[in-house]
Design an enzyme around this catalytic site. Structure first.
Site, short mmCIF file in Angstrom:
data_model
loop_
_atom_site.label_atom_id
_atom_site.label_comp_id
_atom_site.label_asym_id
_atom_site.label_seq_id
_atom_site.Cartn_x
_atom_site.Cartn_y
_atom_site.Cartn_z
N PRO A 11 -33.27 -41.24 40.57
CA PRO A 11 -34.09 -41.72 41.66
C PRO A 11 -35.57 -42.47 41.11
O PRO A 11 -35.89 -42.05 40.27
CB PRO A 11 -34.72 -40.18 42.27
N ASN A 12 -35.75 -43.28 41.98
CA ASN A 12 -37.07 -44.06 41.82
C ASN A 12 -36.89 -45.29 40.60
O ASN A 12 -37.93 -46.08 40.40
CB ASN A 12 -38.17 -43.30 41.53
N ARG A 19 -43.34 -49.65 39.62
CA ARG A 19 -43.58 -48.42 39.39
C ARG A 19 -44.48 -47.88 38.43
O ARG A 19 -43.89 -47.97 37.31
CB ARG A 19 -42.39 -47.32 39.77
N TYR A 24 -44.23 -46.72 32.98
CA TYR A 24 -42.70 -47.16 32.61
C TYR A 24 -42.77 -48.68 32.24
O TYR A 24 -41.57 -49.20 32.08
CB TYR A 24 -42.12 -46.94 33.97
N ASN A 75 -29.82 -41.78 32.57
CA ASN A 75 -31.37 -41.40 32.81
C ASN A 75 -31.65 -40.73 34.20
O ASN A 75 -31.56 -41.32 35.18
CB ASN A 75 -32.21 -42.94 32.80
N ALA A 78 -36.03 -38.00 37.85
CA ALA A 78 -36.66 -36.46 38.13
C ALA A 78 -35.69 -35.43 38.06
O ALA A 78 -36.18 -34.27 37.97
CB ALA A 78 -37.31 -36.87 39.39
N HIS A 81 -35.34 -32.70 35.51
CA HIS A 81 -36.04 -31.36 35.35
C HIS A 81 -35.84 -30.51 36.55
O HIS A 81 -36.21 -29.49 36.67
CB HIS A 81 -37.61 -31.84 35.54
N ASP A 88 -23.95 -29.29 35.57
CA ASP A 88 -22.42 -28.76 35.87
C ASP A 88 -21.55 -29.98 35.92
O ASP A 88 -20.31 -29.92 35.14
CB ASP A 88 -22.30 -27.93 37.04
N GLU A 99 -28.71 -39.23 26.77
CA GLU A 99 -29.90 -38.78 27.82
C GLU A 99 -30.88 -39.54 27.17
O GLU A 99 -31.33 -39.78 26.19
CB GLU A 99 -30.19 -37.61 27.73
N HIS A 101 -34.72 -41.43 28.39
CA HIS A 101 -36.05 -41.62 29.14
C HIS A 101 -36.92 -42.68 28.54
O HIS A 101 -36.91 -42.71 27.56
CB HIS A 101 -36.77 -40.53 29.28
N LEU A 102 -37.22 -43.55 29.37
CA LEU A 102 -38.17 -44.68 29.06
C LEU A 102 -39.43 -44.02 28.43
O LEU A 102 -39.89 -44.64 27.38
CB LEU A 102 -38.39 -45.51 30.37
N ARG A 108 -46.06 -35.69 28.44
CA ARG A 108 -46.44 -35.76 29.76
C ARG A 108 -46.72 -34.41 30.32
O ARG A 108 -46.64 -33.33 29.59
CB ARG A 108 -45.49 -36.84 30.51
C1 DQA Z 1 -38.01 -40.54 33.34
C2 DQA Z 1 -38.92 -39.33 32.99
C3 DQA Z 1 -38.78 -38.54 34.25
O1 DQA Z 1 -39.80 -37.18 33.98
C4 DQA Z 1 -39.26 -39.13 35.35
O2 DQA Z 1 -38.91 -38.24 36.69
C5 DQA Z 1 -38.64 -40.20 35.71
C6 DQA Z 1 -38.25 -41.27 34.64
C7 DQA Z 1 -37.98 -41.54 32.35
O3 DQA Z 1 -37.36 -42.41 32.06
O4 DQA Z 1 -39.27 -41.63 31.52
O5 DQA Z 1 -38.60 -40.58 37.16
O6 DQA Z 1 -36.52 -40.23 33.50
#
Ligand code: DQA
Length: 148
Positions: A11-12, A19, A24, A75, A78, A81, A88, A99, A101-102, A108
């Site tokens: 998401p997002n 954003r 990011y 990735n 959100a 978490h 699963d 996995e 994450h940017l 954080r």
């Molecule tokens: C994220 C880190 C997550 O905590 C956050 O909710 C994101 C992006 C990252 O790529 O840093 O949406 O996965």
């Protein structure tokens, strides 16, 4: 035939570039996809790059990966978490999982320090911005060609 790696984004992440650029960066998701598409060929891999704002869609894509992908780079954004469903689903995937994450989630808010995905990921990269995806793809290429 080149092995396929699914690169799944949660998401997002469609708003990347616009954003919270201070967190990011200004690179868009389309630019990350272009960078990885260019890198994949010389590494002997094909990529299938996707983004969804919907948990169930990501679960369906992970199920699809069981048949169609040799590895997954994810990735979960959100959902990292919160999502037992993604945990699963990933448990049913037999190949390597990276996995990514940017941002460095450990710098954080405390709620970002826990990942439901990390226990089933082969490895975790965070804090390297878009380059983290590239690092994961390089590792995936090595992993998928050395186990032949
Ligand atoms: C994220 C880190 C997550 O905590 C956050 O909710 C994101 C992006 C990252 O790529 O840093 O949406 O996965």
């Amino acid at each position: 035939m080149a092995k396929t790696v699914f690169i799944l984004n949660g998401p997002n992440l469609n708003l990347l570039g616009k954003r919270e650029p201070e967190v990011y960066g200004r690179t868009t998701l389309a630019e990350i996809e272009q960078m990885l598409t260019a890198a994949a060929g010389p590494l002997g891999l094909a990529i299938d790059f996707r983004q969804s704002n919907h948990e169930g869609m990501l679960v369906d894509w992970i199920h699809e990966a069981r048949e169609s992908a040799a590895g997954i780079i994810i990735n979960p954004a959100a959902l990292t978490h919160t999502s037992v469903a993604i945990l699963d689903a990933l448990k049913t995937f037999e190949g390597p999982i990276a996995e990514v994450h940017l941002s460095n989630v450990h710098q954080r808010e405390a709620f970002r320090h826990h990942s439901y995905v990390s226990p089933v990921a082969t490895g975790v990269l965070c804090g390297f911005g878009p380059h983290g995806y590239r690092m994961a793809l390089d590792w995936m290429a090595q992993r998928l060609t050395s186990t032949d």
